[in-house]
Scaffold this motif. Sequence first.
Motif, PDB file in Angstrom:
ATOM      1  N   UNK A 537       0.746  -1.137  -0.449  1.00 44.64           N
ATOM      2  CA  UNK A 537      -0.092   0.040  -0.387  1.00 44.64           C
ATOM      3  C   UNK A 537       1.187   1.022   0.023  1.00 44.64           C
ATOM      4  N   UNK A 538       0.752   1.946  -0.941  1.00 44.62           N
ATOM      5  CA  UNK A 538       1.707   3.098  -1.316  1.00 44.62           C
ATOM      6  C   UNK A 538       0.928   3.853  -1.634  1.00 44.62           C
ATOM      7  N   UNK A 539       1.286   5.910  -0.396  1.00 42.94           N
ATOM      8  CA  UNK A 539       0.768   7.038  -0.453  1.00 42.94           C
ATOM      9  C   UNK A 539       1.663   7.741  -1.843  1.00 42.94           C
ATOM     10  N   UNK A 540       0.751   8.476  -1.873  1.00 41.45           N
ATOM     11  CA  UNK A 540       1.222   9.699  -3.080  1.00 41.45           C
ATOM     12  C   UNK A 540       0.131  10.646  -2.837  1.00 41.45           C
ATOM     13  N   UNK A 541       1.131  11.653  -3.602  1.00 39.53           N
ATOM     14  CA  UNK A 541       1.090  13.326  -3.846  1.00 39.53           C
ATOM     15  C   UNK A 541      -0.696  13.648  -3.768  1.00 39.53           C
ATOM     16  N   UNK A 542      -0.878  14.575  -3.951  1.00 36.86           N
ATOM     17  CA  UNK A 542      -2.774  15.733  -3.892  1.00 36.86           C
ATOM     18  C   UNK A 542      -2.798  15.698  -5.448  1.00 36.86           C
ATOM     19  N   UNK A 543      -0.904  16.181  -6.179  1.00 41.36           N
ATOM     20  CA  UNK A 543      -1.648  16.192  -7.760  1.00 41.36           C
ATOM     21  C   UNK A 543      -0.988  15.409  -8.787  1.00 41.36           C
ATOM     22  N   UNK A 544      -0.546  14.470  -8.175  1.00 41.38           N
ATOM     23  CA  UNK A 544      -0.604  13.310  -9.233  1.00 41.38           C
ATOM     24  C   UNK A 544      -1.304  12.219  -9.499  1.00 41.38           C
ATOM     25  N   UNK A 545      -1.051  12.413 -10.690  1.00 45.55           N
ATOM     26  CA  UNK A 545      -1.907  11.125 -11.749  1.00 45.55           C
ATOM     27  C   UNK A 545      -1.713  10.350 -11.742  1.00 45.55           C
ATOM     28  N   UNK A 546      -2.862   9.493 -12.444  1.00 42.15           N
ATOM     29  CA  UNK A 546      -2.303   8.181 -12.931  1.00 42.15           C
ATOM     30  C   UNK A 546      -0.907   7.150 -12.468  1.00 42.15           C
ATOM     31  N   UNK A 547      -1.993   7.141 -11.314  1.00 50.31           N
ATOM     32  CA  UNK A 547      -0.816   6.727 -10.452  1.00 50.31           C
ATOM     33  C   UNK A 547      -1.552   5.427 -10.276  1.00 50.31           C
ATOM     34  N   UNK A 548      -0.735   4.041 -10.239  1.00 49.87           N
ATOM     35  CA  UNK A 548      -1.671   2.973 -10.189  1.00 49.87           C
ATOM     36  C   UNK A 548      -0.823   1.832  -9.618  1.00 49.87           C
ATOM     37  N   UNK A 549      -0.894   1.001  -9.458  1.00 48.38           N
ATOM     38  CA  UNK A 549       0.299  -0.676  -8.852  1.00 48.38           C
ATOM     39  C   UNK A 549      -0.364  -1.290 -10.340  1.00 48.38           C
ATOM     40  N   UNK A 550       1.531  -1.739 -10.561  1.00 50.46           N
ATOM     41  CA  UNK A 550       1.616  -2.500 -11.671  1.00 50.46           C
ATOM     42  C   UNK A 550       1.277  -3.897 -11.680  1.00 50.46           C
ATOM     43  N   UNK A 551       0.901  -4.917 -12.768  1.00 47.59           N
ATOM     44  CA  UNK A 551       0.631  -5.867 -12.377  1.00 47.59           C
ATOM     45  C   UNK A 551       2.168  -6.976 -11.377  1.00 47.59           C
ATOM     46  N   UNK A 552       3.291  -6.491 -12.012  1.00 48.87           N
ATOM     47  CA  UNK A 552       4.320  -7.059 -12.157  1.00 48.87           C
ATOM     48  C   UNK A 552       4.986  -6.619 -10.558  1.00 48.87           C
ATOM     49  N   UNK A 553       4.923  -5.622  -9.849  1.00 46.47           N
ATOM     50  CA  UNK A 553       5.782  -5.255  -8.973  1.00 46.47           C
ATOM     51  C   UNK A 553       4.715  -5.188  -7.753  1.00 46.47           C
ATOM     52  N   UNK A 554       3.536  -3.942  -7.715  1.00 52.90           N
ATOM     53  CA  UNK A 554       2.614  -3.898  -7.009  1.00 52.90           C
ATOM     54  C   UNK A 554       2.783  -2.251  -6.746  1.00 52.90           C
ATOM     55  N   UNK A 555       3.789  -1.484  -7.270  1.00 52.20           N
ATOM     56  CA  UNK A 555       3.533  -0.554  -6.861  1.00 52.20           C
ATOM     57  C   UNK A 555       3.470   0.031  -7.905  1.00 52.20           C
ATOM     58  N   UNK A 556       3.194   1.872  -7.861  1.00 50.28           N
ATOM     59  CA  UNK A 556       3.092   2.254  -9.223  1.00 50.28           C
ATOM     60  C   UNK A 556       4.455   2.914  -9.819  1.00 50.28           C
ATOM     61  N   UNK A 557       4.306   3.200 -11.117  1.00 49.84           N
ATOM     62  CA  UNK A 557       5.543   3.460 -12.182  1.00 49.84           C
ATOM     63  C   UNK A 557       5.885   4.682 -13.017  1.00 49.84           C
ATOM     64  N   UNK A 558       6.813   5.302 -12.075  1.00 44.96           N
ATOM     65  CA  UNK A 558       6.805   6.240 -12.154  1.00 44.96           C
ATOM     66  C   UNK A 558       6.993   6.762 -13.161  1.00 44.96           C
ATOM     67  N   UNK A 559       7.358   5.744 -14.658  1.00 43.62           N
ATOM     68  CA  UNK A 559       7.368   6.417 -16.138  1.00 43.62           C
ATOM     69  C   UNK A 559       6.042   6.280 -16.840  1.00 43.62           C
ATOM     70  N   UNK A 560       4.684   6.356 -15.626  1.00 42.84           N
ATOM     71  CA  UNK A 560       3.860   6.250 -16.312  1.00 42.84           C
ATOM     72  C   UNK A 560       2.613   8.091 -15.310  1.00 42.84           C
ATOM     73  N   UNK A 561       2.778   8.180 -14.540  1.00 42.44           N
ATOM     74  CA  UNK A 561       2.450   9.244 -13.284  1.00 42.44           C
ATOM     75  C   UNK A 561       2.405  10.383 -14.275  1.00 42.44           C
ATOM     76  N   UNK A 562       2.057  11.718 -13.586  1.00 40.38           N
ATOM     77  CA  UNK A 562       1.790  12.817 -14.432  1.00 40.38           C
ATOM     78  C   UNK A 562       1.559  13.733 -13.180  1.00 40.38           C
TER      79      UNK A 562
END
Lengths: 564, 294
Positions: A537-562
């Motif tokens: 379970x990971x938290x992220x900041x208020x302005x962060x968009x498109x944050x989802x856990x990828x199926x491979x590692x269970x954490x958000x992928x920085x290459x995809x967030x905005x």
Amino acid sequence: MRRLVPAVLSATVLLAGCQGGGGGDTTGSNAAFDPKTCQGGTLTVLNQGGITHLDPARLYTSGGGNLPSLLFRTLTTRNRQPGEAGTKPAPDLATDLGTPSDGAKTWTYHLRDGIFFEDGTPITAADIKYGIERSFAPELPGGAPYFRDWLAGAADYQGPYKQPGGIKSIETPDDKTIIFKLRKPEGDFPFLATATQFAPVPKSKDKGAEYEAHPISSGPYQVESYEPKKSLVLVRNKHWSTQVDELRYACPDRIEVTAGLDSAVINQRLVTGAGQDANAVTTDAVVGPEQLAQLGTGSALDKRVTRGEFPSTTYLAFNTKKAPFDNPKVREALSYAINRTSVVNALGGSAVAGPSTTFLPPQKALGYQPYDHFPAGDTGNPDKAKQVLAEAGLSNPTIDLAYQNDDSEGIGPKVASAVQEAFKQAGVTVELNAIDTATYRDVTGKPATQPGLALATWGADWPSGGPFLIPIFDGRQIITAGGNFNLAQYNDPEVNAEIDAINALTDPAAAAARWGALDAKIGKLALVIPLTHEKDVYLYGKNVKNAYADGWRGQLDIARISIK
Amino acid sequence: MIRVLRKDRGFVAGAVVAGLMVLVAITAPLLAALAGQDYTTYHDTLLDSARGGVPSGPLGGISGEHWLGVEPGTGRDLFARLVYGAQVSVGVALAATALEVLLGITFGVAAGLGGRWLDAGLSRVIDLVLAVPILVLAVSLLAIVPQDWPRPLLLATVIALLGWGGTARISRGETLTLRTRDYVAAAQVSGASWWRVARREILPGLTAPILTYAALLIPYNMIVEAGLSFLGVGVRPPTPSWGQMLSSATTWFRADPLYVFLPGALLFLTLLSFVLVANGLRRALDPRQTEVPR
């Protein structure tokens, strides 16, 4: 396959948390997300550890890691999707996942067009070959052990600095083609090709151990400044474009990483989200009880969380060469006695851990098949345990339990106390044997010094049953010199033969079914007591968009967030 | 002296609380039995697993059965753990202090009465012990000691072995002063043995300063024990100690404030009471200090 345990990785390797994995849920914020208009802003990354090394040869990552994967493109990479789609590899620098031949002993890749290093030099197959070769150099330790094990004739290769001749089993007939010749069939090769060792390194820019001060980027960002263990600033790489990379969105213009922070501090800063922290994420600080107590209450925080599952199992490992655990009845009795609810609570509750009765964690990609050979219910079945112990002629025994002396890897005093209390209900007295976390795997990984019963944890290098089961149950992987993970010291020729047969399969679905069946079969022997699987379970900041856990590692992928 | 102490309200309050804590430590099994609880049994049903394992219900799950609530993450009874924790906190501090006094007097008097060379040698040893950073060395010592050693005894021994420098220095100083007194010189001249002089002439004179210093050492040792337990090299689970409870409470202070407050408050109260006792003793025993305004 011998060495990896992701928890260790995240502590030693990583530039990116190498945590993360299976099912995950997308958050609501990316409903109308468009990767074409997401560019801009400065992303802050707040981490506990990581950025100890930045050399692609020295990183030990799952699926290429989080931050490294912004700098290094590899032959294949993780698919960067939530849920099951994310457990698959996808072509990155290569045009496809590779063509197997000779019964999966030869793998051929072709490079796509229009790929450049940050200085504008085109990337060639020779650069990829050189990147793999330098990972064999003793000057650059730390990578995964698979290369040496798999590549034909490479077991004793000492790297290009000492042996400029290179590895003969990697062939580059032209600038766009690279062929790997393996010692044995390996259907999982496209998964291994996601590792940072498959990133191209230009030979003319290689400075050996100093290369990591400024590794030459092939990905969407390049290094502006880097201070190991402390900070890393990434800026855009002009020679990369979304035209030649569909998987990385690369939305922020600039990424500033700060490491060395306390987990509680990181999560508190993310909750508060003051100033630049509103644009912040973390790749290695899972939420603590402080935040869990606020989650699920309908608070605003519920919208700023990713939930994923890194394929990982925490378990009790028997040394079947030591009495009384050489007696299957004793192992079965303890399997009945275990109270998984208190172990889950000791690890932080049902949000971050789930009870496991199987050694394989519950991810379809690994071949998970549910079984519960010694039903203990949620809280243990001490009566049944006592009865089986009596059958074994060993009522009210006293046993030793080895565990780490801190809770940093989830196999410390908290879990040990929970196990001790559960076994007490079955009349078993547990003497606790705390071992320094720094030397824990040296002691347990050497059959000569291995205790009879030890807490252990195991994670997958990639979402497949092979790297999960082979080091633990393949009898040929018992290493007496140290670094052993087959803690049961179990060696069954029939099982070994089945492992070889599954390794030769190139269809992941067919392999998964057989890994699952193998796990269920071995489970009957009670060589281990599976306790829990990991949830992240990971938290992220208020302005962060498109944050989802990828199926491979269970954490958000920085290459995809905005953060726009 | 007792009359002086009785009038000292700070001393009386401190002594009452300190005595109470010692009593709690001694009667911990009885108190826990009275509450119908023990300090090891898990109560998973009293926890909210989805919220990280915080106790269900307000105030850390206080109920008729669990007078002070339950421990987050395990559901173990907090009252039972706190009273058993007193055993370790108070017991280790008292035992370590006793050992420190024994070592300190032995070395201090030997140095004070011994010849130039013995004094010089022992004084350097004492300087060394004083110079050693207790916490750092204790952490490394405790980390390498085999698991099966009885932990509280080991803690007391390690703390004492690293902390007797102060008592030794005071003993030596007092001995050097006392040996110049006429009655000591007389005893020596009349042929009394070294041992007899130490026992009959010097020791009585040491009582007051050492007693005062020892009373101050008790809370100090309690802090060291709590610190070591906080750092994870103290007692082994499931044995509770206040320092260890504070350590595990650090991640819960918002979710379950009572879990931090209870061991913290107990530790604070006990420390304060022993310091009050020590100050009272000093005022009563050391006439030079009675004039100093507080």
